[in-house]
Scaffold this active site. Structure first.
Site, mmCIF file in Angstrom:
data_model
loop_
_atom_site.group_PDB
_atom_site.id
_atom_site.type_symbol
_atom_site.label_atom_id
_atom_site.label_comp_id
_atom_site.label_asym_id
_atom_site.label_seq_id
_atom_site.Cartn_x
_atom_site.Cartn_y
_atom_site.Cartn_z
ATOM 1 N N THR A 32 0.844 -1.197 0.000
ATOM 2 C CA THR A 32 0.000 0.000 0.000
ATOM 3 C C THR A 32 0.882 1.251 0.000
ATOM 4 O O THR A 32 0.645 2.208 -0.751
ATOM 5 C CB THR A 32 -0.947 0.003 1.217
ATOM 6 O OG1 THR A 32 -1.509 -1.303 1.375
ATOM 7 C CG2 THR A 32 -2.064 1.012 1.049
ATOM 8 N N ALA A 86 -0.603 -0.894 7.350
ATOM 9 C CA ALA A 86 -0.743 -1.689 8.577
ATOM 10 C C ALA A 86 -1.329 -3.046 8.201
ATOM 11 O O ALA A 86 -1.935 -3.214 7.136
ATOM 12 C CB ALA A 86 -1.646 -0.987 9.590
ATOM 13 N N GLY A 98 4.260 -4.921 10.520
ATOM 14 C CA GLY A 98 5.501 -5.681 10.462
ATOM 15 C C GLY A 98 5.479 -6.920 9.601
ATOM 16 O O GLY A 98 6.499 -7.583 9.472
ATOM 17 N N GLU A 106 10.043 1.411 11.088
ATOM 18 C CA GLU A 106 8.712 2.046 11.034
ATOM 19 C C GLU A 106 8.341 2.641 12.389
ATOM 20 O O GLU A 106 7.757 3.724 12.460
ATOM 21 C CB GLU A 106 7.651 1.021 10.609
ATOM 22 C CG GLU A 106 7.747 0.653 9.140
ATOM 23 C CD GLU A 106 6.811 -0.472 8.725
ATOM 24 O OE1 GLU A 106 6.490 -0.540 7.531
ATOM 25 O OE2 GLU A 106 6.409 -1.277 9.579
ATOM 26 N N LYS A 124 -8.290 -4.981 6.425
ATOM 27 C CA LYS A 124 -7.368 -4.909 7.572
ATOM 28 C C LYS A 124 -8.084 -4.563 8.883
ATOM 29 O O LYS A 124 -7.457 -4.528 9.935
ATOM 30 C CB LYS A 124 -6.292 -3.837 7.310
ATOM 31 C CG LYS A 124 -5.532 -3.972 5.999
ATOM 32 C CD LYS A 124 -4.564 -5.120 6.039
ATOM 33 C CE LYS A 124 -3.698 -5.240 4.799
ATOM 34 N NZ LYS A 124 -2.749 -4.188 4.590
HETATM 35 C C1 5RP Z 1 5.737 -3.442 6.867
HETATM 36 C C2 5RP Z 1 4.388 -3.085 7.362
HETATM 37 C C3 5RP Z 1 3.350 -2.812 6.315
HETATM 38 O O1 5RP Z 1 2.893 -1.524 6.482
HETATM 39 C C4 5RP Z 1 2.233 -3.772 6.471
HETATM 40 O O2 5RP Z 1 2.768 -5.088 6.405
HETATM 41 C C5 5RP Z 1 1.152 -3.586 5.401
HETATM 42 O O3 5RP Z 1 1.644 -3.972 4.167
HETATM 43 P P1 5RP Z 1 0.716 -4.059 2.884
HETATM 44 O O4 5RP Z 1 0.321 -2.658 2.560
HETATM 45 O O5 5RP Z 1 1.589 -4.696 1.845
HETATM 46 O O6 5RP Z 1 -0.465 -4.920 3.246
HETATM 47 O O7 5RP Z 1 4.113 -2.996 8.510
HETATM 48 O O8 5RP Z 1 6.593 -3.763 7.931
#
Ligand code: 5RP
Length: 226
Positions: A32, A86, A98, A106, A124
């Site tokens: 994202t 997130a 994470g 972060e 989410k």
């Molecule tokens: C990376 C993170 C990301 O923000 C989290 O995993 C969301 O990722 P995505 O947008 O690919 O779902 O915390 O350490």
């Protein structure tokens, strides 16, 4: 709307609404956040003077590839706004982050930011943290199995994160254990228990960190949690 489009529209709205010329901007990590980084790149190409800080080497590489200069976090007094993704968001804007492996930087960047904007699609959103995803915990390599044992005493199943058949190594040279709880009933208490385990570097609970969460929904609408 498709998942990539949901990620793109929420990322672009966050950049358009919160990033102003002259700001110092934290760039998040993940699929994202990548859309946000690309939008920031467009602003820079159009003449915006921004100082950008990256939350991972992966993000720094993407940013630099599209003409964004990346600054050392130590060289800026503070960060005006950080836009990051997130993995889970509860109704109080508490987060798990994470899964992308960048939680340590972060969290440091978030702590140095005047505003932390979180961008997610509605998949989410959870009622309780931990129900959907494991909690990533970054640990030093030395004695990591002992650290995992202590993590499991908190009521989870801790799995060493792997990548290409070998343990995944973070930007800071550590391992990550993905800790699956049924649900995290008391995130603040759990965080206090995890943080005192020797060998733990950082955990993926981002509590009272998000100022605003932008959420994109399948119908293309974006809602704001403040
Ligand atoms: C990376 C993170 C990301 O923000 C989290 O995993 C969301 O990722 P995505 O947008 O690919 O779902 O915390 O350490």
């Amino acid at each position: 709307m498709s998942e990539p489009n949901l990620k793109r529209i929420v990322a672009e709205k966050a950049v358009d609404d919160y990033v102003k010329d002259g700001m110092t901007v934290g760039l998040g990590t993940g699929s994202t956040s990548e859309y946000a980084v690309k939008r920031v790149g467009e602003l820079v190409s159009s003449g915006f003077k921004l100082k950008c800080i990256a939350t991972s080497q992966r993000t720094a590489d993407l940013a630099q590839s599209i003409g964004i200069e990346i600054h050392d976090i130590n060289d800026v007094p503070h960060i005006d706004v950080t836009i990051d993704g997130a993995d889970e968001v509860d109704p109080k804007k508490q987060l798990i982050k994470g899964l992308g492996g960048a939680l340590l930087r972060e969290k440091i960047v978030a702590a140095a930011s005047l505003m932390e904007i979180i961008i997610v699609d509605s998949s989410k959103l959870v009622e309780k943290l931990g129900v959907r995803t494991p909690l990533p915990v970054e640990v030093v390599i030395y004695g990591h199995r002992k650290t995992a044992y202590a993590l499991e005493k908190q009521g989870c199943k801790a799995t060493l994160r792997m990548s290409g058949g070998v343990p995944f190594v973070t930007d800071a040279g550590n391992y990550i254990y993905d800790c699956k709880f049924e649900a995290i009933e008391s995130p603040f208490f759990l965080e206090s228990r995890i943080d005192v385990i020797p060998g733990v570097v950082e955990n993926g609970l981002f509590l009272n960190t998000a100022n605003v969460v932008l959420v994109s929904h399948p119908d293309g609408k974006i809602t704001i949690m403040e």
